[in-house]
Design a protein around this motif. Structure first.
Motif, PDB file in Angstrom:
ATOM      1  N   LEU A 199      41.586  50.136  59.004  1.00 46.12           N
ATOM      2  CA  LEU A 199      41.605  50.763  57.681  1.00 46.12           C
ATOM      3  C   LEU A 199      43.015  51.111  57.218  1.00 46.12           C
ATOM      4  CD1 LEU A 199      40.127  51.887  55.242  1.00 46.12           C
ATOM      5  CD2 LEU A 199      39.757  54.014  56.511  1.00 46.12           C
ATOM      6  N   PRO A 200      43.861  51.782  58.046  1.00 46.19           N
ATOM      7  CA  PRO A 200      45.229  52.046  57.577  1.00 46.19           C
ATOM      8  C   PRO A 200      46.020  50.772  57.274  1.00 46.19           C
ATOM      9  CG  PRO A 200      44.695  53.401  59.484  1.00 46.19           C
ATOM     10  CD  PRO A 200      43.598  52.397  59.341  1.00 46.19           C
ATOM     11  N   PHE A 201      45.798  49.731  58.087  1.00 53.53           N
ATOM     12  CA  PHE A 201      46.505  48.467  57.871  1.00 53.53           C
ATOM     13  C   PHE A 201      46.095  47.837  56.539  1.00 53.53           C
ATOM     14  CE2 PHE A 201      46.479  43.816  58.341  1.00 53.53           C
ATOM     15  CZ  PHE A 201      47.830  43.592  58.575  1.00 53.53           C
ATOM     16  N   GLU A 202      44.804  47.836  56.230  1.00 53.46           N
ATOM     17  CA  GLU A 202      44.321  47.246  54.980  1.00 53.46           C
ATOM     18  C   GLU A 202      44.791  48.058  53.774  1.00 53.46           C
ATOM     19  OE1 GLU A 202      42.829  44.456  54.718  1.00 53.46           O
ATOM     20  OE2 GLU A 202      42.312  44.036  56.809  1.00 53.46           O
TER      21      GLU A 202
ATOM     22  N   TYR B 244      37.060  43.595  51.625  1.00 57.73           N
ATOM     23  CA  TYR B 244      36.686  44.432  50.490  1.00 57.73           C
ATOM     24  C   TYR B 244      37.535  45.683  50.298  1.00 57.73           C
ATOM     25  CZ  TYR B 244      32.477  41.577  50.860  1.00 57.73           C
ATOM     26  OH  TYR B 244      31.610  40.531  50.932  1.00 57.73           O
ATOM     27  N   ILE B 245      38.245  46.140  51.318  1.00 53.59           N
ATOM     28  CA  ILE B 245      38.925  47.426  51.174  1.00 53.59           C
ATOM     29  C   ILE B 245      40.021  47.358  50.112  1.00 53.59           C
ATOM     30  CG2 ILE B 245      40.608  47.008  53.002  1.00 53.59           C
ATOM     31  CD1 ILE B 245      38.843  50.325  52.163  1.00 53.59           C
ATOM     32  N   GLY B 246      40.726  46.209  50.045  1.00 49.98           N
ATOM     33  CA  GLY B 246      41.757  46.076  49.019  1.00 49.98           C
ATOM     34  C   GLY B 246      41.168  46.038  47.623  1.00 49.98           C
ATOM     35  N   VAL B 247      40.007  45.394  47.483  1.00 53.46           N
ATOM     36  CA  VAL B 247      39.340  45.342  46.181  1.00 53.46           C
ATOM     37  C   VAL B 247      38.867  46.733  45.776  1.00 53.46           C
ATOM     38  CG1 VAL B 247      37.579  44.147  44.849  1.00 53.46           C
ATOM     39  CG2 VAL B 247      38.620  43.006  46.803  1.00 53.46           C
ATOM     40  N   PHE B 248      38.307  47.484  46.730  1.00 52.36           N
ATOM     41  CA  PHE B 248      37.925  48.878  46.445  1.00 52.36           C
ATOM     42  C   PHE B 248      39.134  49.694  45.991  1.00 52.36           C
ATOM     43  CE2 PHE B 248      34.301  48.434  49.684  1.00 52.36           C
ATOM     44  CZ  PHE B 248      33.406  48.091  48.686  1.00 52.36           C
ATOM     45  N   TYR B 249      40.268  49.445  46.635  1.00 54.68           N
ATOM     46  CA  TYR B 249      41.481  50.204  46.317  1.00 54.68           C
ATOM     47  C   TYR B 249      41.906  49.958  44.864  1.00 54.68           C
ATOM     48  CZ  TYR B 249      46.311  51.851  46.819  1.00 54.68           C
ATOM     49  OH  TYR B 249      47.497  52.515  46.673  1.00 54.68           O
ATOM     50  N   HIS B 250      41.908  48.692  44.433  1.00 58.46           N
ATOM     51  CA  HIS B 250      42.295  48.373  43.061  1.00 58.46           C
ATOM     52  C   HIS B 250      41.275  48.889  42.052  1.00 58.46           C
ATOM     53  CE1 HIS B 250      45.536  46.014  44.596  1.00 58.46           C
ATOM     54  NE2 HIS B 250      44.753  45.119  45.161  1.00 58.46           N
ATOM     55  N   ALA B 251      40.002  48.829  42.403  1.00 57.16           N
ATOM     56  CA  ALA B 251      38.951  49.149  41.434  1.00 57.16           C
ATOM     57  C   ALA B 251      38.733  50.646  41.291  1.00 57.16           C
ATOM     58  CB  ALA B 251      37.649  48.470  41.843  1.00 57.16           C
ATOM     59  N   LEU B 252      38.668  51.363  42.413  1.00 56.08           N
ATOM     60  CA  LEU B 252      38.226  52.753  42.373  1.00 56.08           C
ATOM     61  C   LEU B 252      39.381  53.745  42.342  1.00 56.08           C
ATOM     62  CD1 LEU B 252      35.291  52.481  44.950  1.00 56.08           C
ATOM     63  CD2 LEU B 252      35.264  52.117  42.473  1.00 56.08           C
TER      64      LEU B 252
ATOM     65  N   LYS C 176      42.332  44.714  35.647  1.00 58.61           N
ATOM     66  CA  LYS C 176      43.031  43.446  35.492  1.00 58.61           C
ATOM     67  C   LYS C 176      43.392  42.864  36.857  1.00 58.61           C
ATOM     68  CE  LYS C 176      47.081  41.305  33.365  1.00 58.61           C
ATOM     69  NZ  LYS C 176      48.317  41.528  32.556  1.00 58.61           N
ATOM     70  N   THR C 177      43.962  43.698  37.708  1.00 58.47           N
ATOM     71  CA  THR C 177      44.278  43.243  39.071  1.00 58.47           C
ATOM     72  C   THR C 177      43.012  42.913  39.842  1.00 58.47           C
ATOM     73  OG1 THR C 177      46.239  44.665  39.054  1.00 58.47           O
ATOM     74  CG2 THR C 177      45.492  43.841  41.195  1.00 58.47           C
ATOM     75  N   LEU C 178      41.949  43.713  39.615  1.00 53.17           N
ATOM     76  CA  LEU C 178      40.671  43.465  40.281  1.00 53.17           C
ATOM     77  C   LEU C 178      40.133  42.077  39.943  1.00 53.17           C
ATOM     78  CD1 LEU C 178      38.139  44.298  41.863  1.00 53.17           C
ATOM     79  CD2 LEU C 178      37.313  45.426  39.777  1.00 53.17           C
ATOM     80  N   ARG C 179      40.167  41.715  38.667  1.00 53.40           N
ATOM     81  CA  ARG C 179      39.669  40.391  38.279  1.00 53.40           C
ATOM     82  C   ARG C 179      40.552  39.280  38.856  1.00 53.40           C
ATOM     83  NH1 ARG C 179      39.058  43.376  33.302  1.00 53.40           N
ATOM     84  NH2 ARG C 179      36.837  43.804  32.913  1.00 53.40           N
ATOM     85  N   GLN C 180      41.874  39.518  38.908  1.00 53.44           N
ATOM     86  CA  GLN C 180      42.766  38.519  39.491  1.00 53.44           C
ATOM     87  C   GLN C 180      42.456  38.299  40.969  1.00 53.44           C
ATOM     88  OE1 GLN C 180      46.705  39.989  38.727  1.00 53.44           O
ATOM     89  NE2 GLN C 180      46.721  39.321  36.583  1.00 53.44           N
ATOM     90  N   VAL C 181      42.197  39.399  41.678  1.00 54.18           N
ATOM     91  CA  VAL C 181      41.866  39.288  43.103  1.00 54.18           C
ATOM     92  C   VAL C 181      40.534  38.559  43.296  1.00 54.18           C
ATOM     93  CG1 VAL C 181      41.282  40.615  45.169  1.00 54.18           C
ATOM     94  CG2 VAL C 181      43.210  41.315  43.750  1.00 54.18           C
TER      95      VAL C 181
END
Length: 669
Positions: A339-342, A412-420, A426-431
């Motif tokens: 988790l910390p790495f992601e 998914y952790i990076g996507v959660f980070y951008h979204a929530l 915008k970054t979420l859709r790019q990912v």
């Protein structure tokens, strides 16, 4: 290849070469030894004695033994293995060769499935033992060793390095037919000859393609809905379209998996496979399950029933505690290490402005995550060895749960980070576009090109080594005496198959085969499009196009690029079904949060009427999810009716036989 021969008034099958045995090539300097001493000749003669059809082939780098078996030989082996097969009264009984007409045939008309034939070959070739009371001396290429009484000849040859590998062979006629009607058939995007796939590859592979085909057909509906949302402006109703799409999506997902269960049960009934069937088909002795202490407790005669009950209960709860301990270790490792790495990667990707730096960071991340995932898979395999799982398939399911936790955090952790956290849609859709288009296209290219490159490299090495051998003076002298050079030789088909890579999992092939990676790719895609559907409805269109291509590329991979996989007799998709169900529940939660972020533009997080409605919708969707699961029966009515009818018929037959037996005993008294 299956050849039908008329014999005794009924058609009898004779199978073609289905097993290949790789034998080390002898040193060309050594003279040929006597027939009685040569270990390979002894193996060939012993296989012929048990009724097998054997053909020896000399390749460029190795020698090969191709093995086939007539139907009667396989039938005798099936009787010795006590394989249970379905009879025409609907009851599974141990196979008896003399009662062959009582057993139901496979969908393709054959008596035995591919997995059953594979088990019979396993039993026949590994069952060749030294039946004498004395040690037999064997020799191979100036190497001498002993064949002890009661020892398997093939295992001895494997230990000595004489036999290098045993693998299933492709049937060229059926392989080309599947290429024509399945892999290269683009007229119907989702149609597949599932029965032919089952007959050729076995239950597990056929179940995967049946699931992939049904999933691809069903995903066309949300893909069309998402495309409409992307192209059409609904004006004042635009505010309500995303919640409507979300409700439709959850209902679609729940109904899909319920109808998949129905289809799965229908396939199992047609393939004569029991839901409890959990028997792998590998070239090995009968597996010693890690749950053996429990079985030994059952077999051990214990007079005191109370002690027996307590011992079984203790073994049961000890097994549960072991699994709980291992799962807790994996979860804590994910939370504390991965988790910390992601999160660090996601944060650096968010704050970096240069695209070049982002590209370099992603390259370093992908390299590091592959290494960490491989370590996690090895640790998971080692932990599973200490669990009391009842069979190889249950151990494989336990491995799937543990390793999917690693991939879930990674994907998914990076996507959660951008979204929530950053609410950067915008970054979420790019990912999402990057994962669904670039990553999956790249993965499809890799999974087909890497096996071809491996095969080409092995073929190049085999030809080069043989060429170097014949360039030496001794080889030239033998060439003058009648030996042909490697340049003039053609690589035999069996050697080409041997040089192809195996259908293995990226985490290792100890418990799983290549289906792990194929199911993992589907599960990660499903989670990506479901959990972030409200942010990017068009993702379902990309997924549909990818899956249509996936059917054909996976078919080509299995038929052309790889060795014929070892069959597995698993009846369902196993742990993956629970993972897909988990992702549906996660998508309800994540999409509700996404709707809050979309409608609460000021970020005040107040419980206003709109946000309260979303909260209510979350609970309603959870009720829909669990309600639909009970509304749609998991077994079709015709399957249930036939099963009940067969069970009643079998019970009547057994009752009559038992009554006759009791009456006969009374009359004899």
């Amino acid at each position: 290849m299956v050849v039908v021969v008329e014999m005794n008034g009924h058609g009898e099958e004779q199978t073609g070469f289905e097993i290949g045995i790789v034998v080390a090539k002898k040193n060309s300097k050594e003279e040929r030894v006597d027939y009685e001493e040569d270990s390979v000749d002894v193996l060939v003669s012993q296989m012929k004695k048990v009724g097998l059809i054997v053909e020896r082939v000399v390749g460029l780098a190795e020698e090969f033994i191709k093995v086939a078996a007539p139907l009667e030989t396989l039938g005798r082996a099936a009787a010795e293995l006590e394989i249970k097969k379905l009879t025409y009264i609907g009851m599974e009984l141990r196979f008896e060769w003399e009662e062959i007409e009582a057993f139901v045939r496979q969908p393709d008309g054959s008596l035995f499935s591919w997995c059953e034939r594979f088990r019979c070959f396993n039993h026949l070739i590994y069952g060749i033992v030294n039946k004498t009371d004395s040690v037999i001396a064997l020799r191979f290429d100036n190497q001498e060793f002993c064949w002890k009484p009661g020892e398997s000849l093939l295992k001895r040859l494997e230990t000595e390095g004489v036999v290098k590998h045993v693998f299933p062979l492709h049937d060229e006629i059926r392989r080309k037919q599947l290429l024509r009607t399945w892999a290269l058939n683009w007229l119907d995007f989702t149609w597949q000859p599932i029965d032919e796939i089952y007959s050729y590859f076995g239950t597990k592979v056929a179940t995967y393609f049946a699931f992939l085909g049904m999933y691809t057909r069903w995903i066309i509906f949300p893909a069309g809905f998402g495309l409409i949302l992307q192209l059409i402006d609904f004006g004042p109703w635009q505010l309500f379209m995303l919640p409507i799409f979300f409700i439709f999506l959850i209902s679609w997902a729940v109904l899909f998996f319920q109808f998949w269960k129905r289809k799965n049960s229908a396939l199992l009934y047609r393939w004569q496979t029991s839901v409890g069937a959990d028997q792998g088909c590998k070239f090995a002795d009968s597996e010693r399950s890690s749950a053996m202490p429990r079985e030994e407790l059952i077999k051990k005669p214990i007079v005191d029933k109370t002690k027996e009950k307590e011992a079984l209960r203790r073994a049961e709860w000890f097994g549960h505690l072991l699994r709980f301990r291992n799962d807790a270790m994996v979860i804590m490792s994910i939370i504390c290490l991965q988790l910390p790495f992601e999160l660090a990667y996601a944060h650096l990707y968010e704050v970096m402005e240069s695209d070049i730096l982002k590209f370099g960071l992603t390259a370093i991340y992908l390299f590091a995550i592959q290494y960490l995932t491989r370590i996690g898979g090895k640790v998971s395999v080692r932990l599973i060895k200490y669990e009391n799982n009842g069979s190889s398939e249950s151990r494989a399911d336990s491995l799937v749960y543990k390793v999917f936790g690693l991939y879930f955090m990674q994907s998914y952790i990076g996507v959660f980070y951008h979204a929530l956290l950053h609410r950067n849609f915008k970054t979420l859709r790019q990912v999402l576009i990057q994962r669904l288009i670039v990553s999956q296209v790249f993965e499809n290219l890799l999974e087909n090109s890497i096996p071809y490159l491996k095969y080409s490299y092995k073929k190049y090495r085999a030809v080069r080594v043989l060429t170097q051998i014949f360039l030496c003076p001794q080889s030239k002298k033998k060439h003058e005496n009648g030996f042909s050079t490697g340049r003039s030789q053609v690589i035999p088909r069996v050697e080409k198959e041997y040089l192809k890579p195996a259908y293995s999992a990226s985490i290792g092939e100890e418990l799983e085969d290549g289906l792990f990676d194929d199911f993992l790719e589907l599960a990660l895609q499903f989670g990506m499009i479901m959990m972030f559907a409200c942010a990017f409805p068009l993702a379902f269109s990309f997924a549909a196009l990818n899956n249509i291509t996936e059917i054909r590329t996976d078919a080509l991979k299995l038929l052309v690029m790889l060795k014929r996989p070892v069959p597995r007799n698993a009846a369902t998709i196993g742990a993956w079904l629970n993972i897909f169900q988990f992702l549906i529940v996660m998508s309800i939660c994540t999409n509700c949060v996404l709707l809050v972020c979309l409608y609460d533009e000021e970020g005040k997080w107040k419980i206003e009427p709109g946000l309260a409605a979303i909260l209510i919708m979350e609970h309603v969707l959870l009720m829909i999810k669990f309600g639909f699961s009970h509304f749609v029966p998991e077994e079709p009515a015709w399957v249930k009716a036939n099963r009940v009818k067969n069970a009643a018929q079998a019970q009547n037959v057994c009752s009559r036989q038992l009554l006759r037996s009791i009456s006969g005993e009374k009359k004899m008294e």
